[in-house]
Design a protein around this motif. Sequence first.
Motif, mmCIF file in Angstrom:
data_model
loop_
_atom_site.group_PDB
_atom_site.id
_atom_site.type_symbol
_atom_site.label_atom_id
_atom_site.label_comp_id
_atom_site.label_asym_id
_atom_site.label_seq_id
_atom_site.Cartn_x
_atom_site.Cartn_y
_atom_site.Cartn_z
ATOM 1 N N ASN A 147 0.717 -1.149 -0.048
ATOM 2 C CA ASN A 147 0.128 0.047 0.048
ATOM 3 C C ASN A 147 0.979 1.496 -0.028
ATOM 4 O OD1 ASN A 147 -1.600 -1.892 2.043
ATOM 5 N ND2 ASN A 147 -2.800 -1.417 0.378
ATOM 6 N N GLY A 148 0.269 2.410 -0.485
ATOM 7 C CA GLY A 148 0.892 3.710 -0.579
ATOM 8 C C GLY A 148 1.847 3.965 -1.540
ATOM 9 N N GLY A 149 2.393 3.070 -2.163
ATOM 10 C CA GLY A 149 3.631 3.521 -3.074
ATOM 11 C C GLY A 149 3.011 4.476 -4.069
ATOM 12 N N ASP A 150 1.808 4.719 -4.383
ATOM 13 C CA ASP A 150 1.357 5.867 -5.485
ATOM 14 C C ASP A 150 1.570 7.162 -4.722
ATOM 15 O OD1 ASP A 150 -0.586 5.206 -3.731
ATOM 16 O OD2 ASP A 150 -2.050 4.769 -5.512
ATOM 17 N N MET A 151 1.380 7.282 -3.579
ATOM 18 C CA MET A 151 1.432 8.470 -2.867
ATOM 19 C C MET A 151 2.886 8.618 -2.609
ATOM 20 S SD MET A 151 -1.467 7.878 0.048
ATOM 21 C CE MET A 151 -1.347 9.563 1.071
ATOM 22 N N VAL A 152 3.566 7.808 -2.189
ATOM 23 C CA VAL A 152 5.155 8.003 -2.088
ATOM 24 C C VAL A 152 5.831 8.469 -3.409
ATOM 25 C CG1 VAL A 152 7.354 6.750 -1.561
ATOM 26 C CG2 VAL A 152 5.274 5.986 -0.280
ATOM 27 N N LEU A 153 5.341 7.950 -4.638
ATOM 28 C CA LEU A 153 6.019 8.350 -5.888
ATOM 29 C C LEU A 153 5.332 9.901 -5.996
ATOM 30 C CD1 LEU A 153 7.592 8.108 -8.380
ATOM 31 C CD2 LEU A 153 5.345 7.137 -9.449
ATOM 32 N N GLY A 154 4.280 10.144 -5.441
ATOM 33 C CA GLY A 154 3.884 11.593 -5.481
ATOM 34 C C GLY A 154 4.796 12.378 -4.754
ATOM 35 N N ALA A 155 4.865 12.353 -3.520
ATOM 36 C CA ALA A 155 5.748 12.613 -2.645
ATOM 37 C C ALA A 155 7.273 13.007 -2.998
ATOM 38 C CB ALA A 155 5.932 12.144 -1.371
ATOM 39 N N LEU A 156 7.710 11.877 -3.699
ATOM 40 C CA LEU A 156 9.114 12.103 -4.198
ATOM 41 C C LEU A 156 9.111 12.996 -5.513
ATOM 42 C CD1 LEU A 156 11.174 8.878 -5.531
ATOM 43 C CD2 LEU A 156 11.003 10.785 -6.839
ATOM 44 N N LEU A 157 8.163 12.909 -6.203
ATOM 45 C CA LEU A 157 8.175 13.987 -7.495
ATOM 46 C C LEU A 157 7.920 15.515 -6.989
ATOM 47 C CD1 LEU A 157 5.734 11.898 -9.898
ATOM 48 C CD2 LEU A 157 8.234 12.564 -10.137
ATOM 49 N N LEU A 158 7.217 15.885 -5.839
ATOM 50 C CA LEU A 158 6.921 16.853 -5.404
ATOM 51 C C LEU A 158 8.170 17.500 -4.740
ATOM 52 C CD1 LEU A 158 5.344 19.462 -3.965
ATOM 53 C CD2 LEU A 158 4.947 17.832 -2.232
#
Length: 235
Positions: free
Chosen positions: A179-190
């Motif tokens: 779970n949560g990998g899509d949010m983590v990628l969003g945070a990395l990109l930010l």
Amino acid sequence: MVKFLVCALFYGDFPQIAQRCALTLRSIRATGKVDMRIGLNEVSRTTREVIDAALPGVDLIEANPQIYKFPMMRRLVHEYRGDATHLMWFDDDTCLHPGTQAVTWLASVAMRAERTQGSLGSTYKQRLTPRQHDWIREQRWYTGRELPDEIVFNTGGWVVVPLALLRRWDWPGPELAHNGGDMVLGALLLQQGLPVEQFRVGLAINADDQLRESAAKRRGYVDPQGSVWHDRNGI
């Protein structure tokens, strides 16, 4: 030029869902313009037969018992040695809408991917918990940019992102399970100052039988209560 490594993850005993995705992958593979790798997490014999019929000879990794989403993604991406420039990821409940021409659709995705250094997919927002804020601040890709209460991300059922970015930051990291990998990628990109862009043309992402986005029933593993990303709803 953009070239895609198309990866997909199949799970369990869901042959109808698997066939819908596998036929989409077959049409994309038939263009001759992509490399393809798939992961099989604890798939049943019937599901495996569906996949073998649609995608004979495809490069695959099989795990039984399953190793969950992001460990499988990590293997599919980081063990790849071809010349693709971008990852295109499919969950097995994502497919192209009927009538979508794979060649034309693939060209439109490539055109968009060529114009961005960030990610493409269906865009969502979700509130971060204080614990998730703290976890993000501990990552080596964290640059000190202010973290909003809500993170913008492309839902993980279908996403396109440059492979060079994933390799640079060793994403998905070994600490991610399901779970949560899509949010983590969003945070990395930010944190890297890169965009999260909307692209959902021709796609039914995490779709139910009526091809409604993000309406597929939840199946399989959920990160246990107490883990950082247990609070993430959906995949």
